[in-house]
Design an enzyme around this catalytic site. Structure first.
Site, PDB file in Angstrom:
ATOM      1  N   HIS A 162      57.413 -10.043 -73.776  1.00 52.75           N
ATOM      2  CA  HIS A 162      57.508 -11.121 -74.776  1.00 52.75           C
ATOM      3  C   HIS A 162      56.731 -12.353 -74.348  1.00 52.75           C
ATOM      4  CE1 HIS A 162      60.662  -8.569 -76.507  1.00 52.75           C
ATOM      5  NE2 HIS A 162      60.100  -9.017 -77.605  1.00 52.75           N
ATOM      6  N   ARG A 218      59.830 -12.971 -85.829  1.00 54.57           N
ATOM      7  CA  ARG A 218      60.810 -12.754 -84.750  1.00 54.57           C
ATOM      8  C   ARG A 218      61.781 -13.931 -84.758  1.00 54.57           C
ATOM      9  NH1 ARG A 218      56.066 -10.704 -81.789  1.00 54.57           N
ATOM     10  NH2 ARG A 218      56.529  -8.622 -81.018  1.00 54.57           N
ATOM     11  N   ARG A 254      62.732 -10.394 -89.642  1.00 59.31           N
ATOM     12  CA  ARG A 254      63.495  -9.426 -88.850  1.00 59.31           C
ATOM     13  C   ARG A 254      64.775 -10.095 -88.368  1.00 59.31           C
ATOM     14  NH1 ARG A 254      61.291  -7.151 -83.203  1.00 59.31           N
ATOM     15  NH2 ARG A 254      61.794  -9.220 -82.439  1.00 59.31           N
ATOM     16  N   GLU A 298      61.542   2.081 -83.453  1.00 57.88           N
ATOM     17  CA  GLU A 298      61.254   1.723 -82.061  1.00 57.88           C
ATOM     18  C   GLU A 298      61.861   2.722 -81.100  1.00 57.88           C
ATOM     19  OE1 GLU A 298      61.073  -2.748 -81.675  1.00 57.88           O
ATOM     20  OE2 GLU A 298      62.969  -2.548 -82.735  1.00 57.88           O
ATOM     21  N   ASN A 349      55.650  -1.507 -79.265  1.00 58.98           N
ATOM     22  CA  ASN A 349      55.920  -1.941 -77.885  1.00 58.98           C
ATOM     23  C   ASN A 349      57.135  -1.196 -77.345  1.00 58.98           C
ATOM     24  OD1 ASN A 349      53.943  -3.859 -78.436  1.00 58.98           O
ATOM     25  ND2 ASN A 349      55.426  -5.443 -78.979  1.00 58.98           N
ATOM     26  N   ASP A 350      58.193  -1.197 -78.151  1.00 57.16           N
ATOM     27  CA  ASP A 350      59.403  -0.503 -77.704  1.00 57.16           C
ATOM     28  C   ASP A 350      59.269   1.003 -77.838  1.00 57.16           C
ATOM     29  OD1 ASP A 350      61.209  -2.444 -76.693  1.00 57.16           O
ATOM     30  OD2 ASP A 350      61.355  -3.267 -78.714  1.00 57.16           O
ATOM     31  N   ARG A 375      58.312  -2.089 -70.598  1.00 55.13           N
ATOM     32  CA  ARG A 375      57.128  -2.819 -71.053  1.00 55.13           C
ATOM     33  C   ARG A 375      56.763  -3.998 -70.167  1.00 55.13           C
ATOM     34  NH1 ARG A 375      59.566  -4.852 -76.823  1.00 55.13           N
ATOM     35  NH2 ARG A 375      58.052  -6.514 -76.761  1.00 55.13           N
ATOM     36  N   CYS A 390      53.906  -3.210 -86.093  1.00 56.31           N
ATOM     37  CA  CYS A 390      53.936  -4.621 -85.710  1.00 56.31           C
ATOM     38  C   CYS A 390      53.982  -4.825 -84.206  1.00 56.31           C
ATOM     39  CB  CYS A 390      55.097  -5.340 -86.407  1.00 56.31           C
ATOM     40  SG  CYS A 390      56.697  -4.634 -86.041  1.00 56.31           S
TER      41      CYS A 390
HETATM   42  C1  PEP Z   1      57.950  -3.885 -80.858  1.00 52.28           C
HETATM   43  O1  PEP Z   1      58.847  -3.450 -80.135  1.00 52.28           O
HETATM   44  O2  PEP Z   1      56.822  -3.337 -80.953  1.00 52.28           O
HETATM   45  C2  PEP Z   1      58.164  -5.100 -81.660  1.00 52.28           C
HETATM   46  C3  PEP Z   1      57.260  -5.495 -82.541  1.00 52.28           C
HETATM   47  O3  PEP Z   1      59.307  -5.819 -81.433  1.00 52.28           O
HETATM   48  P1  PEP Z   1      59.456  -6.767 -80.132  1.00 52.28           P
HETATM   49  O4  PEP Z   1      58.105  -6.838 -79.451  1.00 52.28           O
HETATM   50  O5  PEP Z   1      59.915  -8.098 -80.605  1.00 52.28           O
HETATM   51  O6  PEP Z   1      60.473  -6.050 -79.322  1.00 52.28           O
HETATM   52 MG    MG Z   2      60.824  -4.252 -80.380  1.00 55.39          MG
END
Ligand code: PEP
Ligand code: MG
Length: 477
Positions: free
Chosen positions: A94, A201, A237, A336, A359-360, A370, A407
């Protein structure tokens, strides 16, 4: 009395005070021990002469740090901090995401290699390639200077054309939208040619405070973001806390594996008051603006149904106040969790859209956290296993007439976009700064050729192989 120097004496006293807070019976006071440690840490850095704060960074340069916390980013001014290198962290942490939103080139997870860089050294940070060059030769410096100027010229050109939609050469429209976490970022999104917001977010509103924001405060924040979008659609979200983001005011049991714990929608379903307050604030925004809602970390259809039931309760509460709500507010789920991806066929009839949180999805598919610097090469969304899941989700969604966005950070990665287009993704949501160049890239692609490329990439062995294939095929176009 103990013969310690000032810094150690301070540190021991802070630790003792924090431990006293941590042993208190009252939950609220107990969690204050984290505040004691935070303030104590700042004072300690000052005592040691290592304080890093906006005030200390008074001339432009590259910031080198072991790690940078989410809270510290608020003090960073992109005009002064021109680039960042950290020892810890990964490209989809993040912290990295927030830095990307600020447009600051950053390379994370350099480990011990950082110690070779000294105060005042000349450093080149290439955020696109993920490389850092310490003490470059004058030829290399000249070369990078030229590349930087060319990049700025290309960006200016792309920015001028960014307000137009992005169609592939054979006429397929790919919607390009932004990820935001604040109203300022919503403004940047509009200025950079976003056709809307694919991911707001909201948890950043909840962090770094002692009590959760109330309905009015949230409504005002969502409304401001919606206003900045000038009628473009906004996907909000709901709270995604847990994993690497904690709130001191939410009762939270210590977990051995927070990323596999009570996170995202799971946590919201355990704190219904907070969840419904947020849903009401979102619905009030949807009464005036084109708002869509999405839930993070959905794992089972039962969870989804529970969230929808609470949304419908929140809807009645808002409607009872005489507020007119549009009869249909599009509601989607983030994909995710690999298990949810593999049940896309079951989820598709329930949802209005899917948004893939790559990402997740990547960290869970490859069991590679990550933010873990040692696993940065493995935690790459271009891994064929992740691409296969994306293909599966898109096919299931389209069979049911639903659209799919993405996303995670890969939506703004020039090496991933040709594949995502080829896999049939309808919407790409990325940090605002990436939008102009990604739109330009889409305009150079041929959808039918990208379908073939995407299919070929699924049969490869590693993310590195996939990157090499894309480089070879797309730069040759
Ligand atoms: C993701 O997991 O790809 C996502 C967009 O949510 P975050 O990065 O806020 O966990
Ligand atoms: Mg995520």
């Amino acid at each position: 009395d103990s013969g310690h120097n000032g810094a150690l004496a301070w540190h021991l006293t802070v630790e003792q005070t924090a431990a006293e807070y941590a042993s208190l019976g009252n939950e609220y006071l107990r969690t204050r021990s984290a505040d004691v440690r935070e303030v104590g840490g700042r004072v300690l850095l000052n005592l040691l002469g290592h304080a890093v704060s906006g005030d200390n960074l008074n001339r432009p340069g590259i910031l080198i740090a072991t790690d940078i916390g989410l809270g510290e980013i608020a003090h960073i001014d992109p005009k002064v901090v021109l680039g960042i290198c950290t020892g810890q962290g990964g490209a989809t942490s993040h912290t990295a995401i927030l830095l990307g939103n600020l447009g600051i080139p950053a390379v994370m997870g350099l480990g011990d290699r950082l110690s070779t860089i000294g105060e005042g050294d000349m450093v080149i940070v290439d955020g696109d390639k993920g490389t850092v060059i310490a003490k470059p030769s004058s030829e290399m410096l000249d070369d990078y200077q030229r590349r930087l100027e060319a990049l700025h010229a290309e960006r200016d050109q792309a920015r001028r054309e960014s307000l137009a939609l992005a169609f592939t050469r054979d006429g397929k429209w790919v919607e390009v939208v932004a990820n935001i976490g604040s109203t300022a970022e919503a403004k940047a999104a509009t200025a950079n040619g976003a056709e809307g917001v694919g991911l707001y977010r909201t948890e950043f509103l909840f962090l770094a405070r002692q009590i959760p924001p109330g309905e009015d405060e949230q409504f005002s924040a969502y409304r401001d973001a919606a206003l900045a979008l000038e009628k473009r659609p906004l996907i909000i979200r709901t709270l995604d806390i847990g994993g690497d983001k904690f709130l001191p005011y939410l009762r939270y049991e210590a977990e051995a594996n927070p990323f596999l714990g009570v996170r995202g929608l799971r946590l919201s379903l355990q704190h219904r008051d907070i969840f419904k307050t947020q849903l009401r604030a979102i619905l009030l925004t949807a009464a005036e603006f084109p708002v869509r809602i999405m839930f993070p970390m959905v794992t089972t259809p039962a969870e989804w149904r529970e969230a929808i039931a609470l949304l419908s309760e929140a809807r009645s509460e808002v409607a009872d106040r005489g507020v007119y709500l549009p009869p249909r507010i599009e509601t989607g789920m983030m994909v995710e969790v690999p298990g949810a991806a593999l049940q896309a066929e079951q989820f598709a009839p329930l949802v209005d859209f899917f948004s893939i949180g790559s990402n997740d999805l990547t960290q869970y598919t490859l069991a590679a956290e990550r933010g873990n610097a040692a696993l940065a090469t493995l935690a790459d969304g271009l891994h064929p296993a992740v691409l296969r899941l994306i293909q599966y989700i898109v096919e299931a969604a389209h069979r049911h007439g639903k659209w799919v966005g993405i996303c995670g950070e890969m939506a703004g990665d020039a090496a991933a976009v040709p594949l995502l287009v080829g896999l049939g993704i309808d919407e790409l949501s990325m940090n605002a700064a990436a939008i102009p160049l990604i739109k330009q890239l889409i305009r150079t692609l041929d959808y039918s050729a990208m379908q073939v490329l995407a299919k070929a990439s699924l049969t490869l062995e590693t993310a590195g192989d996939v990157r090499a294939l894309v480089m070879e095929q797309v730069s040759g176009e």
